[in-house]
Design a protein around this motif. Sequence first.
Motif, PDB file in Angstrom:
ATOM      1  N   LEU A   1     -11.596  -1.843   7.724  1.00 63.40           N
ATOM      2  CA  LEU A   1     -12.712  -0.891   7.841  1.00 63.40           C
ATOM      3  C   LEU A   1     -12.198   0.549   7.798  1.00 63.40           C
ATOM      4  O   LEU A   1     -12.816   1.423   7.180  1.00 63.40           O
ATOM      5  N   LEU A   2     -11.072   0.795   8.451  1.00 62.52           N
ATOM      6  CA  LEU A   2     -10.509   2.148   8.443  1.00 62.52           C
ATOM      7  C   LEU A   2     -10.138   2.573   7.036  1.00 62.52           C
ATOM      8  O   LEU A   2     -10.457   3.689   6.602  1.00 62.52           O
ATOM      9  N   THR A   3      -9.461   1.711   6.295  1.00 65.28           N
ATOM     10  CA  THR A   3      -9.084   2.054   4.922  1.00 65.28           C
ATOM     11  C   THR A   3     -10.314   2.206   4.028  1.00 65.28           C
ATOM     12  O   THR A   3     -10.309   3.018   3.098  1.00 65.28           O
ATOM     13  N   THR A   4     -11.366   1.450   4.308  1.00 65.45           N
ATOM     14  CA  THR A   4     -12.591   1.588   3.522  1.00 65.45           C
ATOM     15  C   THR A   4     -13.237   2.952   3.744  1.00 65.45           C
ATOM     16  O   THR A   4     -13.672   3.612   2.792  1.00 65.45           O
ATOM     17  N   ILE A   5     -13.299   3.374   5.003  1.00 70.50           N
ATOM     18  CA  ILE A   5     -13.869   4.698   5.306  1.00 70.50           C
ATOM     19  C   ILE A   5     -13.037   5.792   4.649  1.00 70.50           C
ATOM     20  O   ILE A   5     -13.571   6.728   4.028  1.00 70.50           O
ATOM     21  N   PHE A   6     -11.717   5.688   4.745  1.00 73.28           N
ATOM     22  CA  PHE A   6     -10.848   6.677   4.102  1.00 73.28           C
ATOM     23  C   PHE A   6     -11.066   6.686   2.591  1.00 73.28           C
ATOM     24  O   PHE A   6     -11.069   7.755   1.957  1.00 73.28           O
ATOM     25  N   SER A   7     -11.249   5.513   2.000  1.00 75.88           N
ATOM     26  CA  SER A   7     -11.426   5.430   0.547  1.00 75.88           C
ATOM     27  C   SER A   7     -12.760   6.017   0.122  1.00 75.88           C
ATOM     28  O   SER A   7     -12.867   6.645  -0.943  1.00 75.88           O
ATOM     29  N   ILE A   8     -13.803   5.817   0.920  1.00 73.50           N
ATOM     30  CA  ILE A   8     -15.109   6.406   0.603  1.00 73.50           C
ATOM     31  C   ILE A   8     -15.019   7.929   0.613  1.00 73.50           C
ATOM     32  O   ILE A   8     -15.509   8.609  -0.296  1.00 73.50           O
ATOM     33  N   ILE A   9     -14.367   8.458   1.638  1.00 74.38           N
ATOM     34  CA  ILE A   9     -14.207   9.913   1.716  1.00 74.38           C
ATOM     35  C   ILE A   9     -13.335  10.420   0.571  1.00 74.38           C
ATOM     36  O   ILE A   9     -13.618  11.457  -0.039  1.00 74.38           O
ATOM     37  N   GLY A  10     -12.275   9.688   0.258  1.00 70.46           N
ATOM     38  CA  GLY A  10     -11.408  10.099  -0.842  1.00 70.46           C
ATOM     39  C   GLY A  10     -12.101  10.062  -2.186  1.00 70.46           C
ATOM     40  O   GLY A  10     -11.851  10.916  -3.047  1.00 70.46           O
ATOM     41  N   SER A  11     -12.979   9.081  -2.401  1.00 69.97           N
ATOM     42  CA  SER A  11     -13.726   9.016  -3.664  1.00 69.97           C
ATOM     43  C   SER A  11     -14.640  10.222  -3.820  1.00 69.97           C
ATOM     44  O   SER A  11     -14.781  10.766  -4.923  1.00 69.97           O
ATOM     45  N   ALA A  12     -15.263  10.640  -2.728  1.00 67.72           N
ATOM     46  CA  ALA A  12     -16.122  11.819  -2.808  1.00 67.72           C
ATOM     47  C   ALA A  12     -15.329  13.082  -3.105  1.00 67.72           C
ATOM     48  O   ALA A  12     -15.860  14.034  -3.684  1.00 67.72           O
ATOM     49  N   GLN A  13     -14.053  13.108  -2.721  1.00 69.76           N
ATOM     50  CA  GLN A  13     -13.209  14.280  -2.954  1.00 69.76           C
ATOM     51  C   GLN A  13     -12.423  14.184  -4.260  1.00 69.76           C
ATOM     52  O   GLN A  13     -11.440  14.901  -4.429  1.00 69.76           O
ATOM     53  N   LEU A  14     -12.838  13.330  -5.151  1.00 67.55           N
ATOM     54  CA  LEU A  14     -12.124  13.138  -6.415  1.00 67.55           C
ATOM     55  C   LEU A  14     -12.070  14.450  -7.203  1.00 67.55           C
ATOM     56  O   LEU A  14     -13.105  15.016  -7.568  1.00 67.55           O
ATOM     57  N   TYR A  15     -10.850  14.911  -7.463  1.00 62.97           N
ATOM     58  CA  TYR A  15     -10.706  16.194  -8.175  1.00 62.97           C
ATOM     59  C   TYR A  15      -9.429  16.249  -9.019  1.00 62.97           C
ATOM     60  O   TYR A  15      -9.484  16.537 -10.222  1.00 62.97           O
ATOM     61  N   ASN A  16      -8.276  15.970  -8.412  1.00 60.54           N
ATOM     62  CA  ASN A  16      -7.000  16.206  -9.100  1.00 60.54           C
ATOM     63  C   ASN A  16      -6.853  15.383 -10.366  1.00 60.54           C
ATOM     64  O   ASN A  16      -6.480  15.912 -11.424  1.00 60.54           O
TER      65      ASN A  16
END
Length: 317
Positions: free
Chosen positions: A241-256
């Motif tokens: 669950l922790l990695t899923t939450i981190f991945s959701i936030i990371g997907s929203a910050q997709l930039y580089n």
Amino acid sequence: MTTSLTSAAPPPVETKRTAATPPRRPRSRTSRYAIWFVGPFVVLFVGMYVAPILFALYKSLFRIQRDALGLGGTQEIFDPLFNYAYALGDEKFISSIGRVLLFGVVQVPVMLVLALGIALLIDSASARAKGFFRLSSFAPYAVPTVVSALMWSFLYSPTNGPVNQVLEVFGISINFLSQDLALWAVANVVTWGWTGYNMIIIYAALQGVPGEVLEAAKLDGASPWRTAWSIKIPLVRPAILLTTIFSIIGSAQLYNEPFVLKQSTGAIDASYTPIMAAQASLQSANYPYAAAQSVLLAVGVAVLSVLFFRLTSRRSS
């Protein structure tokens, strides 16, 4: 001769302080020490995290007004809902949000399944050279994001990329940076770089599984697959669950990744992701609109994270 008996109070007993019980310090003195330790963190947290958020919220309540001919300067006018209404009606911004949602729905489960599978394989009792496979799986995360994107842009090249050169031997030619495949090319770069990071988190949680439970399952005749599915995965559910939450936030910050790949293809424009759209607004000197886009993105990520957390918590209960 009569004598009166009087009950005399016992003399006060003097307690000796032993070496095991050090003298108590006054609470005010302890509080001062705590402030000195916590103070720098609070100052940095407020200055580098809270203050920019509040400033962005404040600036998003204004709109930029220019004169009709565009020859004069610009001025900011207080209009709380203008930027938010404009952002919700901006087709490019809405398309970027939909693109990132599609990206997250497909890429996050694939990446976490790979991370969980690698962690289970390394944690298995029959695994050999665990240190080597753990390090090699984590190594892509150590590569900077820009460097990995540049490397993959070379691999994706339809003219001199090694991937297409190998495929041409079989008579296949694929343009990985075309309009239809560009998003999945970005997803592959992200998956390659972040699978090892999530694997390490899940693998660390697997180290906390009690050995007695695994031994009992082995005595009951459970196969390694059955043990992994019925015992290991449920016990490391908080890490998943922790990695899923981190991945959701990371997907929203997709930039580089898309920003670097944009230099190699015309399928990725300046508003390909919400962060890129906000950056484009900032480059056009429209900071209030960029702030509104960022606020909407932050609110959306917070809502998705809370909904996912509550949904998974309700299922577990």
